[in-house]
Motif scaffolding. Structure first.
Motif, PDB file in Angstrom:
ATOM      1  N   ILE A   6       0.673  -1.056   0.398  1.00 11.66           N
ATOM      2  CA  ILE A   6      -0.089   0.032   0.258  1.00 11.66           C
ATOM      3  C   ILE A   6       0.980   1.124   0.018  1.00 11.66           C
ATOM      4  N   ASP A   7       1.894   0.867   0.501  1.00 15.24           N
ATOM      5  CA  ASP A   7       2.387   2.029   0.822  1.00 15.24           C
ATOM      6  C   ASP A   7       3.401   2.831  -0.648  1.00 15.24           C
ATOM      7  N   SER A   8       4.142   1.265  -1.041  1.00 11.68           N
ATOM      8  CA  SER A   8       4.811   1.530  -2.082  1.00 11.68           C
ATOM      9  C   SER A   8       3.887   1.938  -3.094  1.00 11.68           C
ATOM     10  N   PHE A   9       2.571   2.054  -3.462  1.00 17.97           N
ATOM     11  CA  PHE A   9       1.490   2.507  -3.933  1.00 17.97           C
ATOM     12  C   PHE A   9       1.247   3.888  -4.192  1.00 17.97           C
ATOM     13  N   ILE A  10       0.663   3.936  -3.013  1.00 12.91           N
ATOM     14  CA  ILE A  10       0.681   5.388  -2.484  1.00 12.91           C
ATOM     15  C   ILE A  10       1.635   5.969  -2.969  1.00 12.91           C
ATOM     16  N   ARG A  11       2.606   5.881  -2.941  1.00  9.71           N
ATOM     17  CA  ARG A  11       3.795   7.291  -3.429  1.00  9.71           C
ATOM     18  C   ARG A  11       4.264   6.330  -4.555  1.00  9.71           C
ATOM     19  N   ALA A  12       4.234   5.991  -5.392  1.00  9.86           N
ATOM     20  CA  ALA A  12       4.230   5.832  -6.460  1.00  9.86           C
ATOM     21  C   ALA A  12       2.865   6.176  -7.918  1.00  9.86           C
ATOM     22  N   VAL A  13       1.893   6.881  -7.268  1.00  6.97           N
ATOM     23  CA  VAL A  13       0.338   7.436  -8.386  1.00  6.97           C
ATOM     24  C   VAL A  13       1.111   9.204  -7.060  1.00  6.97           C
ATOM     25  N   GLU A  14       1.120   8.985  -5.995  1.00  6.26           N
ATOM     26  CA  GLU A  14       1.831  10.977  -5.527  1.00  6.26           C
ATOM     27  C   GLU A  14       3.067  10.974  -6.433  1.00  6.26           C
TER      28      GLU A  14
ATOM     29  N   GLY B 298       4.634   9.768  -8.999  1.00  8.51           N
ATOM     30  CA  GLY B 298       4.299   9.526 -10.237  1.00  8.51           C
ATOM     31  C   GLY B 298       5.271   8.664 -11.142  1.00  8.51           C
ATOM     32  N   SER B 299       5.968   8.168 -10.391  1.00  8.60           N
ATOM     33  CA  SER B 299       7.187   6.667 -11.235  1.00  8.60           C
ATOM     34  C   SER B 299       7.347   5.948 -10.246  1.00  8.60           C
ATOM     35  N   ILE B 300       7.876   4.425  -9.901  1.00  8.32           N
ATOM     36  CA  ILE B 300       7.606   3.507  -8.748  1.00  8.32           C
ATOM     37  C   ILE B 300       9.216   4.090  -8.571  1.00  8.32           C
ATOM     38  N   ALA B 301       9.962   4.205  -9.508  1.00  9.32           N
ATOM     39  CA  ALA B 301      11.249   4.612  -9.165  1.00  9.32           C
ATOM     40  C   ALA B 301      11.409   6.111  -7.925  1.00  9.32           C
ATOM     41  N   ALA B 302      10.556   7.259  -7.787  1.00 11.49           N
ATOM     42  CA  ALA B 302      10.124   7.972  -7.499  1.00 11.49           C
ATOM     43  C   ALA B 302       9.694   7.275  -5.692  1.00 11.49           C
ATOM     44  N   ALA B 303       9.251   6.812  -5.886  1.00  8.71           N
ATOM     45  CA  ALA B 303       8.551   5.888  -4.833  1.00  8.71           C
ATOM     46  C   ALA B 303       9.600   5.755  -4.375  1.00  8.71           C
ATOM     47  N   ALA B 304      10.602   4.518  -4.943  1.00 15.75           N
ATOM     48  CA  ALA B 304      11.419   4.072  -4.030  1.00 15.75           C
ATOM     49  C   ALA B 304      12.439   4.700  -3.337  1.00 15.75           C
TER      50      ALA B 304
ATOM     51  N   ILE C 124      14.421   2.090  -0.560  1.00 18.27           N
ATOM     52  CA  ILE C 124      14.072   0.548  -1.315  1.00 18.27           C
ATOM     53  C   ILE C 124      14.270   0.517  -2.523  1.00 18.27           C
ATOM     54  N   THR C 125      15.093  -0.042  -3.440  1.00 24.45           N
ATOM     55  CA  THR C 125      14.896  -0.248  -5.069  1.00 24.45           C
ATOM     56  C   THR C 125      13.512  -0.372  -5.897  1.00 24.45           C
ATOM     57  N   PRO C 126      13.839   0.365  -6.705  1.00 24.52           N
ATOM     58  CA  PRO C 126      12.691   0.287  -7.696  1.00 24.52           C
ATOM     59  C   PRO C 126      12.175  -1.051  -8.343  1.00 24.52           C
ATOM     60  N   ALA C 127      12.963  -2.057  -7.754  1.00 22.40           N
ATOM     61  CA  ALA C 127      12.721  -3.513  -7.949  1.00 22.40           C
ATOM     62  C   ALA C 127      11.712  -3.838  -7.223  1.00 22.40           C
ATOM     63  N   ALA C 128      11.839  -3.328  -5.938  1.00 21.65           N
ATOM     64  CA  ALA C 128      11.244  -4.101  -4.465  1.00 21.65           C
ATOM     65  C   ALA C 128      10.353  -3.121  -4.215  1.00 21.65           C
ATOM     66  N   ALA C 129      10.343  -2.097  -4.854  1.00 21.17           N
ATOM     67  CA  ALA C 129       8.724  -0.699  -4.904  1.00 21.17           C
ATOM     68  C   ALA C 129       7.545  -1.832  -6.071  1.00 21.17           C
ATOM     69  N   SER C 130       8.294  -2.156  -7.194  1.00 23.19           N
ATOM     70  CA  SER C 130       7.072  -3.351  -8.293  1.00 23.19           C
ATOM     71  C   SER C 130       7.066  -4.251  -7.412  1.00 23.19           C
TER      72      SER C 130
ATOM     73  N   ILE D  64       4.618  16.624  -2.408  1.00 25.76           N
ATOM     74  CA  ILE D  64       5.666  15.501  -2.644  1.00 25.76           C
ATOM     75  C   ILE D  64       6.404  15.307  -3.726  1.00 25.76           C
ATOM     76  N   ARG D  65       6.370  15.660  -5.062  1.00 22.53           N
ATOM     77  CA  ARG D  65       7.079  15.252  -5.972  1.00 22.53           C
ATOM     78  C   ARG D  65       8.191  16.419  -5.258  1.00 22.53           C
ATOM     79  N   ASP D  66       8.862  17.181  -4.809  1.00 21.49           N
ATOM     80  CA  ASP D  66       9.231  17.754  -4.339  1.00 21.49           C
ATOM     81  C   ASP D  66      10.142  17.169  -3.475  1.00 21.49           C
ATOM     82  N   GLU D  67       9.770  17.209  -3.155  1.00 21.28           N
ATOM     83  CA  GLU D  67      10.333  16.577  -0.641  1.00 21.28           C
ATOM     84  C   GLU D  67       9.758  17.584   0.021  1.00 21.28           C
ATOM     85  N   ILE D  68       9.029  18.510   0.076  1.00 19.34           N
ATOM     86  CA  ILE D  68       8.840  19.624   0.369  1.00 19.34           C
ATOM     87  C   ILE D  68       8.111  19.161   1.965  1.00 19.34           C
ATOM     88  N   ASP D  69       8.200  19.821   3.497  1.00 19.73           N
ATOM     89  CA  ASP D  69       7.836  19.027   4.377  1.00 19.73           C
ATOM     90  C   ASP D  69       7.511  20.094   4.253  1.00 19.73           C
ATOM     91  N   ILE D  70       7.714  21.823   4.501  1.00 18.34           N
ATOM     92  CA  ILE D  70       6.732  22.244   5.098  1.00 18.34           C
ATOM     93  C   ILE D  70       7.231  23.338   3.781  1.00 18.34           C
TER      94      ILE D  70
END
Length: 308
Positions: A7-15, A17-23, A28-34, A135-141
């Motif tokens: 679920i965490d990998s799925f949500i981050r991939a959607v947010e 835009g890519s599995i690599a960015a979610a990883a 973790i590695t993109p393969a593990a996230a996939s 999310i894309r730019d990894e901004i906390d605040i």
């Protein structure tokens, strides 16, 4: 546990835009996230994502599933963060994006005391007036003079900054002193183009409780407030500056304040419209100790030393 990883990998991939960015976010590695996502799809018995070489697309089932589970994960993150306050010192990286001039002249002065109090938090201050995606730019605040939009984004008003309309003594000696905003159409005006949407920042005034924007003669446009201040001191024209930048210039005699705030009454005088600043963050991060403590610190520093 495997379901939560998926679920965490799925949500981050959607947010992102890519599995690599979610990883990358998950460490973790993109393969593990996939593989996490594939196992989740197998477990629930339906395809959630359509993978192409260029981007990810949600299936119809994926859209429904995403809207439901993202709230669950957000609640879990908030619960874990709330418990961590009881036994952990805040630590790790904190990325804070701030409107450039405001960050340079106001927020930067507040950081040393925060770092002294919480040395295990590494703050990265990003001065930028561009449009950002938390999310894309990894901004906390982020702290902006406009309200960013985005899924799950919450804002809190920090405060208002007075605006000073000003020009150099040399410019006013040569071109005269405008006595009311309507006279600005006969002067060289230096305007700020906001990088986040490309529009010129309006010059709003308040007279007798009514807001208006006078006609301006635009001489120079720039996307950096400090550069506009430099041009103003050099005699290029009249500019609209935040008090955090203009007060010292007025006090030193480098510029002269026009249409002074607090003077508006029933005549032609008018007050420049102040500028509001907002603290913005993702709701799923609101209870993280480092985020909460940073926001509390900024608000307390602002309370003690507001921009006037």
């Amino acid at each position: 546990m495997d379901s939560l990883r998926g679920i965490d990998s799925f949500i981050r991939a959607v947010e992102t835009g890519s599995i690599a960015a979610a990883a990358r976010q998950l460490g973790i590695t993109p393969a593990a996230a996939s593989q996490n996502i594939a196992r989740l799809e197998q477990e629930i018995g339906t395809r959630l994502l359509v993978r192409t070489t260029r981007r990810l697309a949600l299936t119809e089932a994926g859209k429904i599933y995403f809207e439901r589970v993202r709230r669950v994960v957000s609640d879990l993150d908030a619960a874990q963060a709330a418990l961590s306050v009881l036994h952990e010192r805040p630590q790790g990286r904190l990325r804070v994006a701030v409107s450039a001039a405001f960050g340079r002249h106001v927020i930067a002065r507040m950081l040393p005391s925060f770092s002294a109090a919480w040395p295990d938090v590494s703050v990265e201050l990003i001065l930028n007036d561009e449009r950002l995606d938390h999310i894309r730019d990894e901004i906390d605040i982020s702290i902006r003079f406009f309200r960013p939009t985005g899924a799950g984004l919450v804002t809190r008003r920090l405060g208002s900054v007075p605006i000073i309309i000003c020009a150099s003594p040399d410019y006013l000696a040569e071109h005269g002193v405008p006595r009311e905003p309507e006279e600005l159409k006969n002067h060289s005006c230096l305007l700020f183009r906001t990088p986040y949407d490309g529009r010129l920042l309006p010059w709003g005034f308040i007279r007798n409780g009514i807001r208006f924007e006078p006609e301006l003669h635009v001489s120079i446009i720039c996307n950096d407030i400090d550069a506009l201040a430099t041009m103003t001191m050099a005699g290029a024209g009249i500019s609209r500056l935040g008090a955090f930048l203009a007060r010292d210039l007025v006090a030193s005699g480098k510029v002269v304040s026009l249409f002074a705030t607090g003077s508006a009454s029933s005549g032609a005088e008018a007050d420049p419209e102040p500028l509001d600043f907002h603290i913005c963050l993702q709701d799923r991060q609101a209870m993280l100790p480092k985020v909460r403590l940073f926001i509390d610190h900024i608000i307390e520093e602002w309370r003690k030393n507001p921009v006037r």
